[in-house]
Scaffold this motif. Structure first.
Motif, PDB file in Angstrom:
ATOM      1  N   MET A  33       0.994  -0.748   0.269  1.00  0.00           N
ATOM      2  CA  MET A  33       0.104   0.519  -0.019  1.00  0.00           C
ATOM      3  C   MET A  33       0.643   0.866   0.327  1.00  0.00           C
ATOM      4  O   MET A  33       2.129   1.092   0.787  1.00  0.00           O
ATOM      5  N   TYR A  34       0.310   1.990  -0.588  1.00  0.00           N
ATOM      6  CA  TYR A  34       1.771   3.591  -0.843  1.00  0.00           C
ATOM      7  C   TYR A  34       0.062   4.558  -1.009  1.00  0.00           C
ATOM      8  O   TYR A  34      -0.477   4.863  -1.596  1.00  0.00           O
ATOM      9  N   ASP A  35       1.050   6.120  -0.777  1.00  0.00           N
ATOM     10  CA  ASP A  35       0.665   6.880  -0.704  1.00  0.00           C
ATOM     11  C   ASP A  35       0.956   7.946  -2.286  1.00  0.00           C
ATOM     12  O   ASP A  35       2.526   7.814  -2.297  1.00  0.00           O
ATOM     13  N   PRO A  36       0.002   7.988  -2.823  1.00  0.00           N
ATOM     14  CA  PRO A  36       0.541   8.274  -4.121  1.00  0.00           C
ATOM     15  C   PRO A  36       1.278  10.246  -3.861  1.00  0.00           C
ATOM     16  O   PRO A  36       1.702  10.209  -5.473  1.00  0.00           O
ATOM     17  N   ASN A  37       0.921  10.420  -3.356  1.00  0.00           N
ATOM     18  CA  ASN A  37       1.218  11.523  -2.942  1.00  0.00           C
ATOM     19  C   ASN A  37       1.838  12.117  -2.031  1.00  0.00           C
ATOM     20  O   ASN A  37       1.153  13.117  -1.419  1.00  0.00           O
ATOM     21  N   PRO A  38       2.900  11.794  -1.700  1.00  0.00           N
ATOM     22  CA  PRO A  38       3.510  11.643  -0.342  1.00  0.00           C
ATOM     23  C   PRO A  38       4.111  13.512  -0.421  1.00  0.00           C
ATOM     24  O   PRO A  38       4.417  14.103  -1.363  1.00  0.00           O
TER      25      PRO A  38
END
Length: 75
Positions: A33-38
């Motif tokens: 899972m990842y944050d596409p706009n960190p």
């Protein structure tokens, strides 16, 4: 900054989650899972995480004309 992960290449080694835990996290043993706009404050960690990916599945796009994408999620 924008992150794109080629999930078809990702094998769940979790190097990114270890190096940038606010941007990447494992869900179970294999699902990333990842944050596409960190936040830009995480830039150094995210770039290190992309470089550490054994399969080069992470692309970090530096928005606002700041330069070329970082990473190797190319064909």
């Amino acid at each position: 900054m924008r992150i794109v992960v080629d999930l078809s290449r990702c094998q769940g080694y979790a190097q990114c989650a270890f190096l940038a835990p606010e941007a990447f996290r494992m869900h179970g043993e294999e699902a990333l899972m990842y944050d596409p706009n960190p936040d830009d404050a995480q830039r150094a960690q995210v770039v290190r995480a992309a470089a550490a990916c054994p399969l080069q599945a992470i692309l970090v796009d530096q928005l606002e004309g700041r330069g070329a994408p970082v990473g190797a999620a190319s064909s």
